[in-house]
Write a protein that holds these residues in place. Structure first.
Motif, PDB file in Angstrom:
ATOM      1  N   HIS A   1      -3.140  -5.481 -13.297  1.00  0.00           N
ATOM      2  CA  HIS A   1      -2.550  -4.942 -14.526  1.00  0.00           C
ATOM      3  C   HIS A   1      -3.298  -5.510 -15.724  1.00  0.00           C
ATOM      4  CE1 HIS A   1       1.174  -3.352 -12.564  1.00  0.00           C
ATOM      5  NE2 HIS A   1       0.871  -4.296 -11.682  1.00  0.00           N
TER       6      HIS A   1
ATOM      7  N   GLU B   1      -3.743   1.131 -11.168  1.00  0.00           N
ATOM      8  CA  GLU B   1      -3.459   2.527 -11.513  1.00  0.00           C
ATOM      9  C   GLU B   1      -3.267   2.602 -13.017  1.00  0.00           C
ATOM     10  OE1 GLU B   1      -0.129   6.048 -10.761  1.00  0.00           O
ATOM     11  OE2 GLU B   1      -0.369   4.461  -9.266  1.00  0.00           O
ATOM     12  N   THR B   2      -3.924   3.554 -13.643  1.00  0.00           N
ATOM     13  CA  THR B   2      -3.824   3.659 -15.094  1.00  0.00           C
ATOM     14  C   THR B   2      -4.217   5.048 -15.548  1.00  0.00           C
ATOM     15  OG1 THR B   2      -4.424   2.559 -17.176  1.00  0.00           O
ATOM     16  CG2 THR B   2      -6.191   2.910 -15.578  1.00  0.00           C
TER      17      THR B   2
ATOM     18  N   GLU C   1      -1.857  -5.882  -6.792  1.00  0.00           N
ATOM     19  CA  GLU C   1      -1.901  -4.925  -7.890  1.00  0.00           C
ATOM     20  C   GLU C   1      -2.491  -5.606  -9.131  1.00  0.00           C
ATOM     21  OE1 GLU C   1      -0.947  -1.793  -7.801  1.00  0.00           O
ATOM     22  OE2 GLU C   1       0.434  -1.575  -6.101  1.00  0.00           O
TER      23      GLU C   1
ATOM     24  N   ARG D   1      -5.682  -3.082  -5.953  1.00  0.00           N
ATOM     25  CA  ARG D   1      -5.479  -1.731  -6.474  1.00  0.00           C
ATOM     26  C   ARG D   1      -4.995  -1.796  -7.925  1.00  0.00           C
ATOM     27  NH1 ARG D   1      -0.806   1.044  -7.487  1.00  0.00           N
ATOM     28  NH2 ARG D   1      -0.878   3.329  -7.364  1.00  0.00           N
TER      29      ARG D   1
ATOM     30  N   CYS E   1       0.841  -1.189   0.000  1.00  0.00           N
ATOM     31  CA  CYS E   1       0.000   0.000   0.000  1.00  0.00           C
ATOM     32  C   CYS E   1       0.886   1.252   0.000  1.00  0.00           C
ATOM     33  CB  CYS E   1      -0.910  -0.007   1.220  1.00  0.00           C
ATOM     34  SG  CYS E   1      -2.151   1.297   1.220  1.00  0.00           S
TER      35      CYS E   1
ATOM     36  N   GLU F   1      -6.381   5.923  -9.712  1.00  0.00           N
ATOM     37  CA  GLU F   1      -6.251   4.657  -8.995  1.00  0.00           C
ATOM     38  C   GLU F   1      -7.655   4.092  -8.808  1.00  0.00           C
ATOM     39  OE1 GLU F   1      -2.653   5.135  -5.793  1.00  0.00           O
ATOM     40  OE2 GLU F   1      -4.600   5.961  -5.285  1.00  0.00           O
TER      41      GLU F   1
ATOM     42  N   VAL G   1      -5.395  10.602  -9.052  1.00  0.00           N
ATOM     43  CA  VAL G   1      -4.167  10.694  -8.262  1.00  0.00           C
ATOM     44  C   VAL G   1      -3.292  11.880  -8.638  1.00  0.00           C
ATOM     45  CG1 VAL G   1      -4.100   8.217  -7.830  1.00  0.00           C
ATOM     46  CG2 VAL G   1      -2.912   9.136  -9.819  1.00  0.00           C
TER      47      VAL G   1
ATOM     48  N   TRP H   1      -9.593   1.080  -6.276  1.00  0.00           N
ATOM     49  CA  TRP H   1      -9.377   0.261  -5.087  1.00  0.00           C
ATOM     50  C   TRP H   1     -10.638  -0.516  -4.727  1.00  0.00           C
ATOM     51  CZ3 TRP H   1      -4.962   0.075  -1.913  1.00  0.00           C
ATOM     52  CH2 TRP H   1      -3.965   1.021  -2.191  1.00  0.00           C
TER      53      TRP H   1
ATOM     54  N   ARG I   1      -4.948  10.374 -14.894  1.00  0.00           N
ATOM     55  CA  ARG I   1      -4.343   9.304 -14.106  1.00  0.00           C
ATOM     56  C   ARG I   1      -5.218   9.008 -12.903  1.00  0.00           C
ATOM     57  NH1 ARG I   1      -1.035   5.564 -15.975  1.00  0.00           N
ATOM     58  NH2 ARG I   1      -0.005   4.464 -14.299  1.00  0.00           N
TER      59      ARG I   1
ATOM     60  N   TYR J   1       3.466  11.415 -14.101  1.00  0.00           N
ATOM     61  CA  TYR J   1       2.116  11.108 -14.567  1.00  0.00           C
ATOM     62  C   TYR J   1       1.981  11.329 -16.064  1.00  0.00           C
ATOM     63  CZ  TYR J   1       0.677  10.940  -9.657  1.00  0.00           C
ATOM     64  OH  TYR J   1       0.547  10.620  -8.334  1.00  0.00           O
TER      65      TYR J   1
END
Length: 214
Positions: free
Chosen positions: A62, A114-115, A60, A112, A40, A178, A135, A180, A176, A147
């Motif tokens: 992907h 992120e993309t 994570e 989580r 985290c 996240e 984010v 969760w 950008r 970013y």
């Protein structure tokens, strides 16, 4: 025939996956996601009350770019959207079954991703049960530059693997984010109570001290 950029992305992507410990946990052809055991990045409270501390184990998520359904040349249509949504649900159910049987993943307190994405995708992510956080808000200096580099790389991935997704869109439209979900909420939604059609082929945990192929 591949362009120079597409060839570059196809060579770079596997290197980045290995560097970040991203693994393929199943050989089921429906799966659109790879996973990595992570930590985290900060203290966080999720909407279901789950309190996460910086450094606690998380999983994570992907995108498995090669598996994303190919869009028609005119861009996404209803048929493409339904196929993607069904495969996304199947992928999350596969992850839930893998988490329940994999010792390392059982320690993860949340999931989580992120993309960089374009606004309409926010609704799809929320429909899948995730909270979405922007984010980059207030970012400056090195963080802002990072970013923007991430946005550029995502743009390159989209161009290499699914160029029709960029039809009528510009790089500056990416943001950008996240997303969760707590472990408990995820397993409640996608765990054993929700069966998959057909057998999900889950890869066994790698031997202690080894890295699964990405």
């Amino acid at each position: 025939m591949q362009t120079v950029m597409e060839a570059f992305v196809h060579q770079l992507d596997p290197l980045l996956r290995r560097a970040h410990g991203v693994r393929e946990f199943t050989d089921d052809p429906r799966c659109l996601l790879r996973v990595a055991i992570g930590a985290c990045p900060r203290d966080l409270v999720l909407c279901d009350g789950t309190r996460l501390r910086r450094g606690e184990p998380i999983l994570e998520l992907h995108l498995w770019n090669e598996r994303i359904p190919r869009m028609p040349p005119e861009g996404p249509d209803l048929a493409w959207g339904l196929q993607f949504y069904r495969q996304a649900i199947a992928s999350l159910r596969l992850i839930a079954r893998w988490m329940e049987s994999h010792p390392e993943a059982r320690k993860a307190r949340a999931l989580r991703g992120e993309t960089s994405l374009i606004n309409p995708m926010r609704g799809l992510i929320r429909d899948l049960g995730f909270e979405v956080f922007r984010v980059e808000r207030g970012a400056s200096g090195w963080r802002w530059l990072r970013y923007r580099m991430d946005d550029l790389y995502v743009w390159m991935l989209m161009q290499a693997y699914n160029p029709a997704s960029l039809r009528g869109k510009c790089l500056y439209q990416l943001e950008r984010v996240e997303f969760w979900i707590s472990r408990e909420r995820f397993l409640e939604r996608y765990g054993n109570a929700h069966s998959l059609r057909g057998e999900a082929r889950i890869s066994p945990p790698p031997p202690e001290g080894t890295q699964a192929a990405s």
